[in-house]
Design a protein around this motif. Sequence first.
Motif, PDB file in Angstrom:
ATOM      1  N   ARG A   1       0.833  -1.212   0.000  1.00 53.45           N
ATOM      2  CA  ARG A   1       0.000   0.000   0.000  1.00 53.45           C
ATOM      3  C   ARG A   1       0.869   1.265   0.000  1.00 53.45           C
ATOM      4  O   ARG A   1       0.577   2.256   0.667  1.00 53.45           O
ATOM      5  CB  ARG A   1      -0.974  -0.001   1.195  1.00 53.45           C
ATOM      6  CG  ARG A   1      -2.073  -1.054   1.041  1.00 53.45           C
ATOM      7  CD  ARG A   1      -2.970  -1.126   2.261  1.00 53.45           C
ATOM      8  NE  ARG A   1      -3.595   0.133   2.580  1.00 53.45           N
ATOM      9  CZ  ARG A   1      -4.233   0.384   3.726  1.00 53.45           C
ATOM     10  NH1 ARG A   1      -4.333  -0.568   4.643  1.00 53.45           N
ATOM     11  NH2 ARG A   1      -4.762   1.545   3.957  1.00 53.45           N
TER      12      ARG A   1
ATOM     13  N   TRP B   1       0.243  -4.318   7.059  1.00 57.40           N
ATOM     14  CA  TRP B   1      -0.082  -5.601   6.425  1.00 57.40           C
ATOM     15  C   TRP B   1      -0.657  -6.581   7.461  1.00 57.40           C
ATOM     16  O   TRP B   1      -1.639  -7.275   7.190  1.00 57.40           O
ATOM     17  CB  TRP B   1       1.168  -6.195   5.756  1.00 57.40           C
ATOM     18  CG  TRP B   1       0.888  -7.464   5.007  1.00 57.40           C
ATOM     19  CD1 TRP B   1       0.470  -7.582   3.704  1.00 57.40           C
ATOM     20  CD2 TRP B   1       0.986  -8.805   5.516  1.00 57.40           C
ATOM     21  NE1 TRP B   1       0.299  -8.912   3.379  1.00 57.40           N
ATOM     22  CE2 TRP B   1       0.611  -9.682   4.477  1.00 57.40           C
ATOM     23  CE3 TRP B   1       1.346  -9.344   6.749  1.00 57.40           C
ATOM     24  CZ2 TRP B   1       0.592 -11.072   4.632  1.00 57.40           C
ATOM     25  CZ3 TRP B   1       1.325 -10.724   6.906  1.00 57.40           C
ATOM     26  CH2 TRP B   1       0.958 -11.579   5.846  1.00 57.40           C
TER      27      TRP B   1
ATOM     28  N   ASP C   1      -4.296  -5.444   8.163  1.00 56.55           N
ATOM     29  CA  ASP C   1      -5.199  -5.752   7.038  1.00 56.55           C
ATOM     30  C   ASP C   1      -5.472  -7.250   6.957  1.00 56.55           C
ATOM     31  O   ASP C   1      -6.603  -7.675   6.714  1.00 56.55           O
ATOM     32  CB  ASP C   1      -4.572  -5.291   5.710  1.00 56.55           C
ATOM     33  CG  ASP C   1      -4.740  -3.799   5.478  1.00 56.55           C
ATOM     34  OD1 ASP C   1      -5.509  -3.149   6.214  1.00 56.55           O
ATOM     35  OD2 ASP C   1      -4.091  -3.278   4.544  1.00 56.55           O
ATOM     36  N   THR C   2      -4.416  -8.043   7.146  1.00 57.83           N
ATOM     37  CA  THR C   2      -4.586  -9.502   7.010  1.00 57.83           C
ATOM     38  C   THR C   2      -5.519 -10.027   8.095  1.00 57.83           C
ATOM     39  O   THR C   2      -6.433 -10.821   7.811  1.00 57.83           O
ATOM     40  CB  THR C   2      -3.204 -10.196   7.081  1.00 57.83           C
ATOM     41  OG1 THR C   2      -2.384  -9.650   6.044  1.00 57.83           O
ATOM     42  CG2 THR C   2      -3.327 -11.696   6.883  1.00 57.83           C
TER      43      THR C   2
ATOM     44  N   ARG D   1      -7.801  -8.339   9.715  1.00 59.22           N
ATOM     45  CA  ARG D   1      -9.179  -7.859   9.453  1.00 59.22           C
ATOM     46  C   ARG D   1      -9.822  -8.701   8.362  1.00 59.22           C
ATOM     47  O   ARG D   1     -11.009  -9.027   8.420  1.00 59.22           O
ATOM     48  CB  ARG D   1      -9.161  -6.378   9.067  1.00 59.22           C
ATOM     49  CG  ARG D   1      -9.019  -5.449  10.266  1.00 59.22           C
ATOM     50  CD  ARG D   1      -9.277  -4.013   9.863  1.00 59.22           C
ATOM     51  NE  ARG D   1      -8.240  -3.496   9.004  1.00 59.22           N
ATOM     52  CZ  ARG D   1      -7.265  -2.666   9.393  1.00 59.22           C
ATOM     53  NH1 ARG D   1      -7.221  -2.220  10.646  1.00 59.22           N
ATOM     54  NH2 ARG D   1      -6.367  -2.237   8.538  1.00 59.22           N
ATOM     55  N   CYS D   2      -9.013  -9.058   7.377  1.00 56.70           N
ATOM     56  CA  CYS D   2      -9.499  -9.898   6.274  1.00 56.70           C
ATOM     57  C   CYS D   2     -10.006 -11.240   6.796  1.00 56.70           C
ATOM     58  O   CYS D   2     -10.938 -11.826   6.240  1.00 56.70           O
ATOM     59  CB  CYS D   2      -8.328 -10.081   5.335  1.00 56.70           C
ATOM     60  SG  CYS D   2      -8.682 -10.781   3.808  1.00 56.70           S
TER      61      CYS D   2
ATOM     62  N   ASP E   1      -3.655   3.895  11.314  1.00 60.58           N
ATOM     63  CA  ASP E   1      -4.588   2.765  11.232  1.00 60.58           C
ATOM     64  C   ASP E   1      -5.204   2.608  12.619  1.00 60.58           C
ATOM     65  O   ASP E   1      -4.482   2.606  13.623  1.00 60.58           O
ATOM     66  CB  ASP E   1      -3.825   1.494  10.834  1.00 60.58           C
ATOM     67  CG  ASP E   1      -4.744   0.317  10.634  1.00 60.58           C
ATOM     68  OD1 ASP E   1      -4.914  -0.137   9.484  1.00 60.58           O
ATOM     69  OD2 ASP E   1      -5.328  -0.174  11.640  1.00 60.58           O
TER      70      ASP E   1
END
Length: 214
Positions: A27, A66, A69-70, A72-73, A93
Amino acid sequence: MKRRMESDLPKDALRTIQEGTVAFTYRGVLCQKNPFDLALYSRLLFETGARSIVEIGSSAGGSALWFADTLRCYGRNPRIVSVDVNPVSGVNDPDVTFAQGTALALGEVLPESFLRELPRPWIVVEDSAHTYEVTRAVLRFFDPWLEVGEYAVVEDGIVNDLEGAEYRAFENGPNRAIFEHLDDRPGRYEIDSHYCDYFGHNFTWNTNGWLRRI
Ligand SMILES: C[S@@+](CC[C@H](N)C(=O)[O-])C[C@H]1O[C@@H](n2cnc3c(N)ncnc32)[C@H](O)[C@@H]1O
């Protein structure tokens, strides 16, 4: 018998993967991980059910982003805490806390009252100085905190396989610290070959560094 600490990746491949790793972005933010370790972390985070990542060594903050995000995914409510001697700017974040402090005195930046609130399971990532002294200090600090099934990942033992004076300067710090830590605490950790050797023997920058609390 002790595991071999070397990676079976060919030297030419190590060199070019390292060149890509140190320049890799996520990102738009520097995130110094390679495809092997991003794949291995994506499995580790999923398979452990991790909720908190405590990272020592933030650099620009791309790896913390990262991790957030991972998780949360995967539908988790993550808590990412990332400590560095230098401040991180420009990465915001809601699930990431950057803290400034040294790996040699983690109690000052990660007080007990703060750590007690972090949801389990945890993954601890030591990715700071890669010296023997610092790696040992980080492993010692988290030893009483880690619960069975949680992991401490010691990054960049690969410095011992990379050619060049800048890598020799680390004096094989991460690998030496890992073996001594395990010897000092028999029966408390195992080197998890499921992650270390998933793509081939130590096809990871974290050679022998995926440590599971048992
Ligand atoms: C390899 S970079 C971290 C890379 C980052 N985790 C990533 O994957 O993008 C190492 C970081 O550790 C920090 N560092 C070095 N020595 C440290 C120490 N003693 N305590 C805390 N941070 C340290 C450096 O400032 C640097 O930002």
